[in-house]
Design an enzyme around this catalytic site. Structure first.
Site, PDB file in Angstrom:
ATOM      1  N   CYS A 171       0.840  -1.197   0.000  1.00 14.33           N
ATOM      2  CA  CYS A 171       0.000   0.000   0.000  1.00 14.33           C
ATOM      3  C   CYS A 171       0.880   1.253   0.000  1.00 14.33           C
ATOM      4  O   CYS A 171       1.474   1.594  -1.009  1.00 14.33           O
ATOM      5  CB  CYS A 171      -0.958  -0.043   1.190  1.00 14.33           C
ATOM      6  SG  CYS A 171      -2.316   1.154   1.089  1.00 14.33           S
ATOM      7  N   HIS A 226      -3.571  -5.274   0.348  1.00 15.65           N
ATOM      8  CA  HIS A 226      -3.063  -5.799   1.623  1.00 15.65           C
ATOM      9  C   HIS A 226      -3.123  -7.332   1.620  1.00 15.65           C
ATOM     10  O   HIS A 226      -4.077  -7.924   2.146  1.00 15.65           O
ATOM     11  CB  HIS A 226      -3.878  -5.237   2.788  1.00 15.65           C
ATOM     12  CG  HIS A 226      -3.624  -3.788   3.045  1.00 15.65           C
ATOM     13  ND1 HIS A 226      -2.651  -3.342   3.916  1.00 15.65           N
ATOM     14  CD2 HIS A 226      -4.196  -2.676   2.531  1.00 15.65           C
ATOM     15  CE1 HIS A 226      -2.647  -2.018   3.942  1.00 15.65           C
ATOM     16  NE2 HIS A 226      -3.568  -1.589   3.094  1.00 15.65           N
ATOM     17  N   GLU A 235      -1.602  -9.392   3.393  1.00 15.88           N
ATOM     18  CA  GLU A 235      -1.517  -9.979   4.739  1.00 15.88           C
ATOM     19  C   GLU A 235      -2.888 -10.362   5.288  1.00 15.88           C
ATOM     20  O   GLU A 235      -2.994 -11.247   6.156  1.00 15.88           O
ATOM     21  CB  GLU A 235      -0.815  -9.012   5.704  1.00 15.88           C
ATOM     22  CG  GLU A 235      -1.595  -7.762   6.087  1.00 15.88           C
ATOM     23  CD  GLU A 235      -1.381  -6.587   5.149  1.00 15.88           C
ATOM     24  OE1 GLU A 235      -1.584  -5.445   5.589  1.00 15.88           O
ATOM     25  OE2 GLU A 235      -1.010  -6.815   3.980  1.00 15.88           O
TER      26      GLU A 235
END
Length: 550
Positions: free
Chosen positions: A388, A522, A524
């Site tokens: 990001c 993102h 994750e």
């Protein structure tokens, strides 16, 4: 028939209700049951999207674009069940809904009160259809975590609602699990049960008798103390479950099973003939954690490093990458402002890192330090992963230091003649066009949730994914300016992922570097211990290789 498990907390916050809920969900799954986990948050914010990371920690984003509590990340990682907007509610959302109904006249002139109107909204949320991931079948268990601790004034309507639910639901269809603290006073050499007794007393005073006590402690609970707790808290001795610190969070399901938590919960429901759990994958994960083949050090250059919960999913995803490569991942937390105003600070601090991670963030503070971290990684050929904001800073670094555009900047930092990164004003969501303006409200106005991206065939990113079409979760208001892509690519940073309409840059990478990738989304948020995200698995593999070379 769906059964409901309510998880509450007492004495102090941060005891691990979210982790306990996730672990219990995983244990029920291991016995073959379908589960869904939900969170009730008593704060007045509509969602945590505008809350400071220092106060709230990470904002976890779901596929359907909900900004939620970080505990939903635990739920997803432990169960593999993707959360939705229907799995998290706040007092702010409830009051907003009630006020809108009152203005429309839905209450037909009635006096709107906490009981029954607020409590009914809470109950409706809890009892809303809880389907499995196919959307075709109701789950066997809904686990509902109530945020905060018993006694908090904000939480009273939620406790009243779950008290009523025990009466509303058929007998034997609900269970109360109360997480509490058993402090050990080292100077006295004693474990104190009084805080737990008072916590349960407070819970019983509002009409809730816990079925199971999950007792956080530093040492094993002696049998006589278990009997004492059971006697004064009106539960069976077998329902006093010891919850000591585990060797890793992925050992928690195993430890809770050994203490009998899942068996006790099933006993409350009269399900004594339930299948035995298959904990093979959890034991495999725990064994890998305990016996790694090596170690790598990842420098995480961020701006919220004093509160690790601000990067909770990122931390876990990096460890998942370690699991995939059978290595221990050590995290070196670097405050990005450290590098600002000191040319040599970045080199000195990052010299021993096997790889560099620059995660998401907001605002100008610390941005120059992140740019210097990207520069160090590019020049020294150290694996770099920008997520990001970290991708945006890598683009600015390339345009400044390789393309020679010294005033390249982001409009997030203020007016600039070279807005390499600018605010998004329009994008496609499903079949609709979403429009935003710089003066819009901050809450809920970002590009949120899952979006598709198209990858360049033959690129490193396509090789990592093993596909050229992907879907990932986003949370951002600013985007790399498509008008600067040709200059960026001339400087060696290639655009290898775009939105399906080709307008929004999603992924950049360098082909003159061992591993240099930036992504606007993102990843994750979608990583799991038993299914590490391919980007994190590849990143840790690159760190492992770099460590071998140096």
């Amino acid at each position: 028939m769906t059964r409901y498990i309510f998880i509450t907390g007492g004495v102090v916050s941060s005891l691990g209700k979210g982790l306990a809920s996730a672990a219990l969900g995983a244990l029920l799954q291991a016995r073959g049951y379908k589960v869904r986990l939900r969170k009730l948050d008593p704060y007045l914010n509509v969602d945590p999207g505008t809350m400071s990371p220092y106060q709230h920690g990470e904002v976890f984003v779901t596929d359907d674009g909900a900004e939620t509590d970080l505990d939903l990340g635990h739920y997803e990682r432990f169960t593999g069940v993707s959360a939705t907007k229907a799995d998290n509610i706040t007092t702010g959302q409830i009051y907003k809904t009630i006020i809108e109904k009152e203005r429309r006249g839905d209450y037909l002139g009635a006096t709107v009160q906490v009981i029954p109107h607020v409590t009914n909204e809470i109950k409706d949320f809890v009892l809303s259809p809880a389907m499995d991931e196919t959307g075709e079948k109701a789950v066997d268990f809904v686990l509902v975590e109530i945020g905060g601790t018993v006694g908090d004034i904000e939480g009273l309507p939620f406790f009243e609602a779950i008290r009523q639910l025990r009466q509303d639901l058929p007998r034997g269809q609900s269970c109360y699990v109360h997480l509490t603290l058993l402090p050990f006073i080292k100077t006295a050499g004693e474990m104190k049960t009084k805080p737990t007794q008072h916590s349960v007393k407070e819970l019983r005073s509002i009409g809730i008798q816990p079925d199971i006590l999950l007792c956080r402690c530093e040492q094993e609970i002696p049998p006589e103390e278990k009997r004492k707790i059971a006697q004064f808290c009106n539960v069976r001795p077998s329902a006093v479950i010891q919850a000591m610190d585990s060797s890793s969070i992925y050992a928690v399901p195993i430890d809770y099973h050994e203490q009998g938590l899942d068996a006790e919960v099933l006993d409350v429901f009269g399900m004594r003939d339930a299948p035995a759990p298959d904990l093979t994958r959890w034991k495999t994960i725990d064994d890998t954690v305990q016996h790694p083949d090596g170690e790598v050090t990842i420098a995480v250059v961020g701006k919220y490093t004093v509160l690790k919960d601000a990067y909770k999913s990122l931390i876990e995803a990096l460890h998942h990458g370690g699991l995939a490569n059978k290595v221990k991942v050590n995290l070196d937390w670097v405050e990005s402002e450290t590098f600002e105003g000191d040319e040599g600070a970045a080199a000195a601090r990052l010299e021993n890192a096997h790889a560099i991670m620059v995660p998401g963030g907001f605002g100008e503070r610390g941005a120059e330090g992140k740019i210097r971290a990207a520069q160090f990684a590019r020049e020294r050929k150290v694996p770099y992963f920008g997520i990001c904001f970290g991708m945006q800073m890598a683009v600015i670094e390339t345009l400044r230091n390789v393309a020679g555009i010294k005033d390249a900047s982001s409009s997030e930092f203020g007016p600039t003649e070279r807005p390499v990164v600018g605010i998004m004003t329009e994008w496609i969501k499903g079949n609709e066009t979403v429009q935003r303006r710089a003066n819009d409200d901050l809450g809920g106005t970002m590009r949120l949730g899952a979006y598709d991206a198209v990858l360049t065939a033959g690129s490193k990113i396509a090789e990592i994914y093993g596909a050229t079409e992907i879907s990932e979760r986003h949370r951002h208001r600013y985007e790399v300016n498509i008008g600067y892509v040709h200059l960026m690519e001339d400087a060696g940073l290639k655009l290898t992922g775009r939105s399906p309409n080709g307008v929004l840059p999603e992924i950049v990478e360098r082909d003159d570097h061992p591993w240099f990738i930036g992504v606007q989304y993102h990843p994750e948020l979608k990583s799991r211990p038993f299914a590490p995200h391919p980007l994190f698995a590849s990143f840790i593999a690159a760190a492992k290789e770099h460590g071998r070379l140096v």
